[in-house]
Design a protein around this motif. Structure first.
Motif, PDB file in Angstrom:
ATOM      1  N   GLU A  10      14.005  18.994   8.946  1.00  0.00           N
ATOM      2  CA  GLU A  10      14.296  17.865   8.920  1.00  0.00           C
ATOM      3  C   GLU A  10      13.539  17.673  10.639  1.00  0.00           C
ATOM      4  O   GLU A  10      13.206  18.326  11.407  1.00  0.00           O
ATOM      5  N   TYR A  11      12.151  16.562  10.579  1.00  0.00           N
ATOM      6  CA  TYR A  11      11.568  16.543  11.789  1.00  0.00           C
ATOM      7  C   TYR A  11      11.388  14.403  11.972  1.00  0.00           C
ATOM      8  O   TYR A  11      10.900  13.617  10.957  1.00  0.00           O
ATOM      9  N   ARG A  12      11.931  14.068  13.088  1.00  0.00           N
ATOM     10  CA  ARG A  12      11.959  12.445  13.100  1.00  0.00           C
ATOM     11  C   ARG A  12      12.715  11.737  12.228  1.00  0.00           C
ATOM     12  O   ARG A  12      13.635  12.117  12.134  1.00  0.00           O
ATOM     13  N   ASN A  13      11.766  11.348  11.994  1.00  0.00           N
ATOM     14  CA  ASN A  13      12.879  10.522  10.302  1.00  0.00           C
ATOM     15  C   ASN A  13      11.825  10.545   9.026  1.00  0.00           C
ATOM     16  O   ASN A  13      12.413  10.063   7.995  1.00  0.00           O
ATOM     17  N   GLN A  14      11.500  12.561   9.375  1.00  0.00           N
ATOM     18  CA  GLN A  14      11.108  12.632   7.421  1.00  0.00           C
ATOM     19  C   GLN A  14      12.338  13.953   7.550  1.00  0.00           C
ATOM     20  O   GLN A  14      12.697  14.909   8.323  1.00  0.00           O
ATOM     21  N   LYS A  15      11.734  13.735   6.125  1.00  0.00           N
ATOM     22  CA  LYS A  15      12.939  14.848   5.576  1.00  0.00           C
ATOM     23  C   LYS A  15      11.983  15.455   4.221  1.00  0.00           C
ATOM     24  O   LYS A  15      11.075  15.136   3.319  1.00  0.00           O
ATOM     25  N   TYR A  51       1.277  -1.008   0.265  1.00  0.00           N
ATOM     26  CA  TYR A  51      -0.044  -0.161  -0.269  1.00  0.00           C
ATOM     27  C   TYR A  51       0.946   1.010   0.053  1.00  0.00           C
ATOM     28  O   TYR A  51       0.334   2.412  -0.117  1.00  0.00           O
ATOM     29  N   ASP A  52       1.998   1.163   0.780  1.00  0.00           N
ATOM     30  CA  ASP A  52       2.813   2.489   0.710  1.00  0.00           C
ATOM     31  C   ASP A  52       4.004   2.365   0.122  1.00  0.00           C
ATOM     32  O   ASP A  52       5.127   3.096  -0.491  1.00  0.00           O
ATOM     33  N   ILE A  53       3.219   1.775  -1.577  1.00  0.00           N
ATOM     34  CA  ILE A  53       4.816   2.197  -2.962  1.00  0.00           C
ATOM     35  C   ILE A  53       4.654   3.258  -3.282  1.00  0.00           C
ATOM     36  O   ILE A  53       3.324   4.561  -2.687  1.00  0.00           O
ATOM     37  N   THR A  54       6.349   3.839  -3.551  1.00  0.00           N
ATOM     38  CA  THR A  54       6.084   5.073  -3.723  1.00  0.00           C
ATOM     39  C   THR A  54       6.557   5.481  -5.247  1.00  0.00           C
ATOM     40  O   THR A  54       6.949   6.568  -5.267  1.00  0.00           O
ATOM     41  N   ASP A  55       6.990   4.443  -5.695  1.00  0.00           N
ATOM     42  CA  ASP A  55       6.976   4.623  -7.446  1.00  0.00           C
ATOM     43  C   ASP A  55       6.775   3.520  -7.695  1.00  0.00           C
ATOM     44  O   ASP A  55       7.068   1.917  -7.870  1.00  0.00           O
ATOM     45  N   HIS A  56       5.659   3.873  -8.877  1.00  0.00           N
ATOM     46  CA  HIS A  56       5.403   2.746  -9.075  1.00  0.00           C
ATOM     47  C   HIS A  56       5.752   1.376 -10.429  1.00  0.00           C
ATOM     48  O   HIS A  56       5.714   0.423 -10.637  1.00  0.00           O
ATOM     49  N   ASN A  57       7.367   2.183 -11.332  1.00  0.00           N
ATOM     50  CA  ASN A  57       7.960   1.839 -11.409  1.00  0.00           C
ATOM     51  C   ASN A  57       9.114   1.133 -11.335  1.00  0.00           C
ATOM     52  O   ASN A  57      10.067   0.972 -11.686  1.00  0.00           O
ATOM     53  N   GLN A  58       9.736   1.634 -10.552  1.00  0.00           N
ATOM     54  CA  GLN A  58      10.214   0.793  -9.755  1.00  0.00           C
ATOM     55  C   GLN A  58      10.490  -0.931  -8.661  1.00  0.00           C
ATOM     56  O   GLN A  58       9.342  -0.836  -7.924  1.00  0.00           O
ATOM     57  N   LEU A  59      11.111  -2.270  -8.770  1.00  0.00           N
ATOM     58  CA  LEU A  59      10.756  -2.827  -7.481  1.00  0.00           C
ATOM     59  C   LEU A  59      11.141  -2.301  -6.395  1.00  0.00           C
ATOM     60  O   LEU A  59      11.296  -1.882  -6.454  1.00  0.00           O
ATOM     61  N   ASN A  60      10.703  -3.654  -5.346  1.00  0.00           N
ATOM     62  CA  ASN A  60      10.684  -3.450  -3.746  1.00  0.00           C
ATOM     63  C   ASN A  60      12.099  -3.726  -3.670  1.00  0.00           C
ATOM     64  O   ASN A  60      12.089  -4.837  -3.509  1.00  0.00           O
ATOM     65  N   GLY A  61      12.501  -2.869  -3.542  1.00  0.00           N
ATOM     66  CA  GLY A  61      14.538  -3.209  -3.398  1.00  0.00           C
ATOM     67  C   GLY A  61      14.372  -3.656  -1.775  1.00  0.00           C
ATOM     68  O   GLY A  61      15.272  -4.720  -1.786  1.00  0.00           O
ATOM     69  N   ALA A  62      13.212  -3.859  -0.779  1.00  0.00           N
ATOM     70  CA  ALA A  62      13.628  -4.844   0.511  1.00  0.00           C
ATOM     71  C   ALA A  62      12.920  -6.140   0.276  1.00  0.00           C
ATOM     72  O   ALA A  62      13.520  -6.963   1.202  1.00  0.00           O
ATOM     73  N   ILE A  63      12.845  -6.050  -1.276  1.00  0.00           N
ATOM     74  CA  ILE A  63      12.267  -7.921  -0.801  1.00  0.00           C
ATOM     75  C   ILE A  63      13.250  -8.457  -2.085  1.00  0.00           C
ATOM     76  O   ILE A  63      13.853  -9.741  -2.266  1.00  0.00           O
ATOM     77  N   GLY A  64      14.001  -7.306  -3.587  1.00  0.00           N
ATOM     78  CA  GLY A  64      14.730  -8.518  -3.802  1.00  0.00           C
ATOM     79  C   GLY A  64      14.800  -7.140  -4.698  1.00  0.00           C
ATOM     80  O   GLY A  64      13.905  -6.457  -5.334  1.00  0.00           O
ATOM     81  N   VAL A 124       3.614   8.810   0.483  1.00  0.00           N
ATOM     82  CA  VAL A 124       3.559   9.782   1.049  1.00  0.00           C
ATOM     83  C   VAL A 124       4.916  10.383   2.131  1.00  0.00           C
ATOM     84  O   VAL A 124       5.151  11.297   1.547  1.00  0.00           O
ATOM     85  N   MET A 125       4.415   9.908   3.122  1.00  0.00           N
ATOM     86  CA  MET A 125       5.525  10.206   4.068  1.00  0.00           C
ATOM     87  C   MET A 125       6.745  10.094   3.767  1.00  0.00           C
ATOM     88  O   MET A 125       7.192   9.228   4.977  1.00  0.00           O
ATOM     89  N   GLN A 126       7.663   9.458   2.933  1.00  0.00           N
ATOM     90  CA  GLN A 126       8.456   8.941   2.781  1.00  0.00           C
ATOM     91  C   GLN A 126       9.359   9.682   1.859  1.00  0.00           C
ATOM     92  O   GLN A 126       8.939   9.862   0.548  1.00  0.00           O
ATOM     93  N   PRO A 127      10.520  10.316   1.572  1.00  0.00           N
ATOM     94  CA  PRO A 127      11.440  10.656   0.993  1.00  0.00           C
ATOM     95  C   PRO A 127      11.089  10.251  -0.542  1.00  0.00           C
ATOM     96  O   PRO A 127      11.576  10.742  -1.421  1.00  0.00           O
ATOM     97  N   GLY A 128      11.640   8.916  -0.523  1.00  0.00           N
ATOM     98  CA  GLY A 128      11.411   7.859  -1.808  1.00  0.00           C
ATOM     99  C   GLY A 128      10.060   8.344  -3.159  1.00  0.00           C
ATOM    100  O   GLY A 128      10.587   8.251  -4.094  1.00  0.00           O
ATOM    101  N   ASN A 129       8.916   8.916  -2.447  1.00  0.00           N
ATOM    102  CA  ASN A 129       7.910   9.178  -3.567  1.00  0.00           C
ATOM    103  C   ASN A 129       8.860  11.133  -3.938  1.00  0.00           C
ATOM    104  O   ASN A 129       7.965  11.961  -3.281  1.00  0.00           O
ATOM    105  N   LYS A 130       9.451  10.941  -5.735  1.00  0.00           N
ATOM    106  CA  LYS A 130       9.432  12.298  -6.176  1.00  0.00           C
ATOM    107  C   LYS A 130       8.102  12.965  -6.132  1.00  0.00           C
ATOM    108  O   LYS A 130       8.400  13.904  -6.190  1.00  0.00           O
ATOM    109  N   TRP A 131       7.165  12.130  -6.408  1.00  0.00           N
ATOM    110  CA  TRP A 131       6.130  13.424  -6.753  1.00  0.00           C
ATOM    111  C   TRP A 131       5.607  14.403  -5.953  1.00  0.00           C
ATOM    112  O   TRP A 131       5.655  15.156  -5.970  1.00  0.00           O
ATOM    113  N   TRP A 132       5.319  13.507  -4.319  1.00  0.00           N
ATOM    114  CA  TRP A 132       4.876  13.976  -3.598  1.00  0.00           C
ATOM    115  C   TRP A 132       6.099  14.719  -2.801  1.00  0.00           C
ATOM    116  O   TRP A 132       5.534  16.851  -2.215  1.00  0.00           O
ATOM    117  N   MET A 133       7.230  14.451  -3.084  1.00  0.00           N
ATOM    118  CA  MET A 133       8.173  15.369  -2.309  1.00  0.00           C
ATOM    119  C   MET A 133       8.419  16.597  -3.518  1.00  0.00           C
ATOM    120  O   MET A 133       8.511  18.321  -3.112  1.00  0.00           O
TER     121      MET A 133
END
Length: 896
Positions: free
Chosen positions: A116-121, A4-17, A47-56
């Motif tokens: 910078e706020y906690r783990n947010q940029k 649900y927290d996808i940040t880039d539809h065109n990249q595989l989730n690196g945490a999986i592989g 949208v609460m991760q810096p990896g979402n370039k659209w939202w940033m």
């Protein structure tokens, strides 16, 4: 790919592989002649991760971001302070407190400023860099004669000429996007070439970031933050002002406007590439009800898949296998004109639960429930009240937006302009609270379907009945708009605005249903919580065998490739927990007699919190069902007395979630820590294995009976899922007993090594041994493996074979369910037990007395055998005697 927290539809989730690992996995699937059904989330993004370039980019540039149209943001909300801003409810406390504690830090890196706020940029808008750079320029006063000083001034001048963040002209957006990056590169280069500039900026940041204990030192930072394209807010109090559409009420998940061609193209590049290459052979579309135009989206996706595959779109508009996570309620059916193969199977799970519950026990179970909690509880009234609650609290802003839109429409017509904003907003809330389904599917240019018309008319009528003090014409005005019956002589723009309101309204009813019913009512209406499942209707106590057959026949005719689920990542409890809880209906009298004894034994462990006993009676009632559904059983079938700390913690965590979801004595927004602590302590006390615990000796005998009955129910539902029309879906780990509760409990790691070992030695176990040792779960794995093999061996029979309901006769005819699948003279007869407490444990052999299944005359009976035991069966008078077919195992498939 992502969740649900996808940040880039065109990249595989690196945490999986990696992509290489993914390609290797796909290759291995092909070796086994398997495909991949990809879960795709088109409605929202994390949208609460810096990896979402659209939202940033949106946070940095506001309405001037090239991605601003991608998100469903109300840039002109009722509150003027939020104009051209996004409200960000990410703070753990009130803004002023967070600010003056020094938790915000502006940082400088690679020519850009960020917060910078906690783990947010969070990005800082380039036009507001001057707040820092002007201070830095003062710090460089001694270097006025140096070349870098003039260059630094030039950068400030460039910022002044940067198009404002409110610009929406495409040329200005392009100019801003280009020039702001040039400014950043110039600033980074200046810092590299002149360390004095870097030091001056760092000094300016130290001044701006403030000093805890000196409130005035944060004024500059406050001014800087107020100049951004976002407004920071405390997450617990911001619901009424959030101005971006979310996935339900999850602030971290922002909805995207998939109806826009540019969004569709940007989001589907990788998916279509994977379809083109054959890596993906099917698609599971998550939450289509959140889309602006679901049918249009599904049609477009099928067309694009056809293009990707290089084929002509088939006549049925289905280029690839596609299923949708559509929640059907009551008699609602999946829209026949959607180009999909079915749903993800929640509807089937509820039908299974309905047919396994003892409907004759409804009055007794209801009376016991009301007596235990001390009052009656009407499901319909509760649903209405809790949906209203959600519109006022968790999703308040969405309701406000709709009310405002409707108010603007009324102002355009002299017949309706007298309606006040508050009256119109209330009519919207009341109508949604009375909606009987998740949503309707009106679309511009298409006639209103009979289903949608009936839903809207029903909701409006119910809202009128519940609100006699509201002028009826207000509801009529809303009804006519929702049915596309717009006032005459509307110009094109006004007609488009009316249509837009209807489509936005449709997007909103689903989240209210989900949050009000699934995530609130289902934790309060605890009569028999096995029926409190996604898409379920717990007020309907049971489904007849004939009705179950009718649902299967409908599925066979219309959706033969739909998924059949019993457990998923979203179910409120696993299939095996549900199977046990359903068995409570079979022992209604024992349930009634046990509850007062348990209450008496455990009352001493309750605590008074705010003049009430914690946990309260309804929570205690839920707890006892949960314990029966999950209680660990030893290999001898006896319930364990010492369940261990891990189990106790799981139950404590579940109760914490259940109580917060119920929103009665505590909630996620306003947690009552004292109440929650008292409940956790209560759980620990009543599960204490020592001899002083008076509860366990009177609880464990009931748990033992429920575990046995639940095992039979689980085997029955497994067999029915694997043989009914449709495609069976087995959730991870559920090949054996799994007694998980709602997430995150059902997301625990699966012991695949154990399952592999069990599978490898299945062939060495006889059916008699499997039944004798039922607690070790091998019998469920055996049933699953053997039936899947049968499906492989007779694929045509399961894909195209007719479905024939079979009639049971004899003393225990109500205690079984049977049907046949037939194709070209070959057939199987599936026989599953139900209400097995009437038969005995285990329900095999002579316990079935004279009960038999009657076969139709068109089925040849010579040479029949039972699949799981391999035994030949002699069928006399066209009847399968259950004492013969189920002489060894409590389920059977007879094949010829």
């Amino acid at each position: 790919m992502h969740g649900y927290d996808i940040t880039d539809h065109n990249q595989l989730n690196g945490a999986i592989g990696s992509r290489e690992e993914y390609d290797a996995w796909v290759a291995e699937l092909r070796v086994h002649r398997m495909g991949q059904v990809l879960d795709f989330v088109p409605n929202h993004m994390g949208v609460m991760q810096p990896g979402n370039k659209w939202w940033m980019d949106v946070l940095e540039n506001g309405p001037s971001s090239m991605y601003a149209p991608f998100f469903d943001i109300e840039w002109h909300p009722l509150k003027s302070d939020l104009r051209d801003k996004v409200l960000l409810p990410i703070l753990t406390d009130q803004y002023g407190r967070v600010l003056e504690r020094g938790e915000f830090k502006v940082r400088f890196e690679e020519g850009a400023f960020y917060l910078e706020y906690r783990n947010q940029k969070l990005p800082i808008a380039p036009g507001t860099y001057r707040y820092v750079l002007e201070l830095a320029l003062e710090n460089l006063a001694e270097y006025k004669e140096e070349g870098f000083y003039a260059e630094f001034q030039s950068i400030l001048t460039a910022l002044e000429y940067l198009p404002r963040r409110t610009e929406t002209d495409p040329e200005k957006i392009t100019e801003r996007s280009r020039e702001k990056e040039i400014v950043k590169r110039r600033l980074e280069r200046r810092c590299q070439e002149a360390p004095q500039v870097q030091r001056a900026i760092e000094k300016a940041l130290a001044q701006i970031n403030g000093r805890p204990g000196d409130a005035r030192s944060f004024d500059r930072l406050d001014e800087l933050l107020n100049a951004q394209s976002y407004r920071l807010a405390f997450w617990r109090v911001a619901a009424e002002e959030i101005n971006y559409r979310r996935f339900f009420d999850v602030n971290d998940l922002a909805a995207i406007r998939m109806e826009l061609p540019e969004v569709f193209e940007a989001a589907h590049q990788l998916v279509l590439d994977l379809v083109r290459s054959g890596a993906v052979t099917g698609l599971r579309i998550d939450h289509p009800d959140g889309l602006y135009l679901p049918k249009e989206y599904l049609e477009k996706l099928q067309r694009r898949c056809a293009t990707a595959l290089g084929i002509t779109l088939p006549k049925d508009d289905r280029a690839v296998y596609m299923i949708v996570e559509k929640i059907l309620t009551g008699a609602e059916k999946l829209r026949a004109d959607w180009p999909v193969h079915g749903t993800t199977g929640y509807d089937f799970a509820n039908q299974l639960a309905g047919v396994l519950v003892d409907a004759s026990a409804e009055a007794a179970i209801t009376k016991t429930f009301h007596r235990f909690i001390g009052h009656t509880m009407h499901f319909g009234h509760l649903v209405y009240a809790k949906k209203r609650l959600v519109t006022r609290i968790a999703l308040a802003n969405e309701a406000e937006v709709l009310g405002n839109m409707l108010d603007r429409l009324s102002e355009r017509n002299r017949w309706y302009r007298d309606f006040t904003f508050e009256a119109l907003a209330r009519a919207v809330r009341e109508t949604i609270a009375c909606f009987p389904v998740y949503r309707t599917y009106l679309a511009p240019g298409h006639p209103v379907s009979d289903e949608d018309r009936q839903v809207i008319e029903r909701a409006i009528a119910a809202a009128k009945r519940r609100n006699p003090a509201i002028e009826e014409s207000i509801f009529n005005f809303l009804r006519d708009i929702l049915l596309f019956r717009f006032p005459e002589n509307l110009d094109a723009q006004t007609r488009e605005e009316h249509t837009h309101f209807v489509l936005k309204f449709q997007q909103f009813t689903g989240p209210i249903m989900a949050k009000g019913v699934e995530d609130t009512v289902f934790y309060i209406y605890n009569r028999l919580v096995a029926l409190n499942e996604v898409g379920g209707e717990p007020q309907q106590f049971g489904l007849s065998v004939d009705a179950f057959h009718q649902r299967n026949l409908d599925r066979h005719r219309n959706w033969p490739s739909t998924l059949l689920a019993t457990s998923t990542h979203d179910t409120k409890r696993s299939e095996d927990v549900r199977a046990r809880m359903l068995a409570i209906s079979e022992v209604a009298d024992r349930w009634r007699r046990s509850l007062p004894k348990w209450r008496a034994a455990n009352r001493r462990w309750k605590k008074m919190v705010n003049e009430s006993e914690a946990p309260d009676a309804d929570e205690e009632y839920l707890l006892y069902q949960t314990l029966l559904g999950t209680w660990p059983v030893g290999n001898d079938g006896a319930p364990q007395r010492d369940v261990g700390g891990n189990y106790i913690e799981r139950i404590q965590n579940y109760m914490t979630k259940a109580l917060n979801e119920a929103k009665l004595n505590t909630s996620w927004i306003q947690p009552n820590e004292e109440w929650l602590a008292a409940t956790r302590e209560f759980v620990a006390r009543i599960l204490d294995p020592t001899a002083k615990n008076k509860f366990l000796p009177i609880f464990l005998p009931v748990a033992e009976e429920i575990a046995r009955l639940g095992a039979i129910n689980s085997l029955a539902q497994t067999l029915l899922k694997l043989t009914s029309p449709g495609v069976p879906d087995i959730y991870q780990g559920n090949e054996i007993w799994d007694f998980s509760l709602v997430d995150p409990d059902n997301r625990r790691p699966v012991d695949y090594k154990l399952r592999a070992e069990m599978l490898s030695c299945l062939s060495s176990r006889s059916p008699e041994e499997l039944l004798r040792d039922w607690p070790d779960a091998r019998i469920k794995m055996f049933l699953t493996q053997r039936t899947l093999r049968l499906r492989t061996e007779h694929a045509g029979l399961f894909q195209r074979g007719t479905y024939l309901p079979l009639q049971a006769v004899g003393a225990l005819a109500d205690c079984c369910l049977a049907f046949a699948r037939e194709l070209d003279g070959k057939w199987i007869a599936v026989i599953a037990p139900r209400l097995s407490s009437r038969v005995g444990f285990p329900p095999i052999a002579d316990r079935w007395k004279d009960t038999a299944i009657e076969l139709p005359k068109n089925l040849r009976v010579e040479g029949a055998h039972e699949v799981f035991t391999g035994r030949d069966l002699e069928i006399r008078d066209r009847q399968i005697r259950l004492a013969d077919a189920m002489s060894i195992l409590p389920f059977a498939v007879v094949a010829r």
